[in-house]
Design a protein around this motif. Sequence first.
Motif, mmCIF file in Angstrom:
data_model
loop_
_atom_site.group_PDB
_atom_site.id
_atom_site.type_symbol
_atom_site.label_atom_id
_atom_site.label_comp_id
_atom_site.label_asym_id
_atom_site.label_seq_id
_atom_site.Cartn_x
_atom_site.Cartn_y
_atom_site.Cartn_z
ATOM 1 N N MET A 1 0.788 -1.099 0.116
ATOM 2 C CA MET A 1 -0.030 0.051 -0.042
ATOM 3 C C MET A 1 0.873 1.457 0.071
ATOM 4 O O MET A 1 2.030 1.116 0.362
ATOM 5 N N ASP A 25 0.969 -4.713 3.230
ATOM 6 C CA ASP A 25 -0.391 -4.571 4.032
ATOM 7 C C ASP A 25 -0.050 -5.096 5.532
ATOM 8 O O ASP A 25 0.636 -5.868 5.838
ATOM 9 N N THR A 69 -3.102 2.370 7.140
ATOM 10 C CA THR A 69 -4.064 1.889 5.960
ATOM 11 C C THR A 69 -3.510 2.552 4.581
ATOM 12 O O THR A 69 -2.955 3.533 4.816
ATOM 13 N N ASP A 70 -4.062 1.985 3.489
ATOM 14 C CA ASP A 70 -3.672 2.277 2.254
ATOM 15 C C ASP A 70 -4.075 3.929 2.126
ATOM 16 O O ASP A 70 -5.410 4.428 2.515
#
Lengths: 83, 170
Positions: A1, A25, A69-70
Amino acid sequence: MKLTIRYFAALREALGASEALEITDGATVADVRAALVARGGRHAELLAGNRPVRCALNQAMVPETTPVTDGAEVAFFPPVTGG
Amino acid sequence: MTQPRVRIQTADFDLSAEVAALRAEDAGVGAVASFVGTVRDRNGGTPGEVSAMELEHYPGMTEASIEAMIDEAHRRFDIRGARVVHRVGPLLPRDQIVLVVVTSAHRGQAFQACEFLMDYLKTQAPFWKKETTPEGARWVDARVADDAALARWGIASDNAGPTDQGTASK
């Protein structure tokens, strides 16, 4: 990500205001810091574990165990000195 | 018209105008407590050694973190209103840096909330000071004493410590 890394104060002067980072991830803020340290040079020197570095995820202070998180914005900076 | 509770700006501020604006919104105010932080020409050392200062912040996060602090002050204290103005950019000795104004019905809660907000801001709001001295520019070290000040309110902070490597200036 993909993450956006931002630096402030002394870290910004040495490393620039921002950069992109690709990370696997499930990574935490600590993993992000470690990945930056692995770049060596000034990154390794200024973000090393024994340095007084504070971090924020998406503009909120978090412990380094927090997962990222992405698309997240992860910021590293020295202890704050406002007021 | 409700005015913003938090402002980050390069321009100076006027205590009287800020107090008047806050009071104008609420006839139930019986007490106003305020704090103004100013730039010193020293940092625990020689008078005149600090000739200028530069304040950096984290746009967006700074405002949001102070908004959250004001929400917390409203939960903890019986206050009616609060306003925080913090300057950034180049400053000189004697310049004003920060203003906190709190209103309440009676003085006790306003005094306490004002001090609470400053203690919180010193250790949790993303601002960084850089001083210009005869030896060159230097980033100001965070103080463990500021973490201790916040601890009085039951909030743990390790902004300056435990990995603080700065040298105490006192």
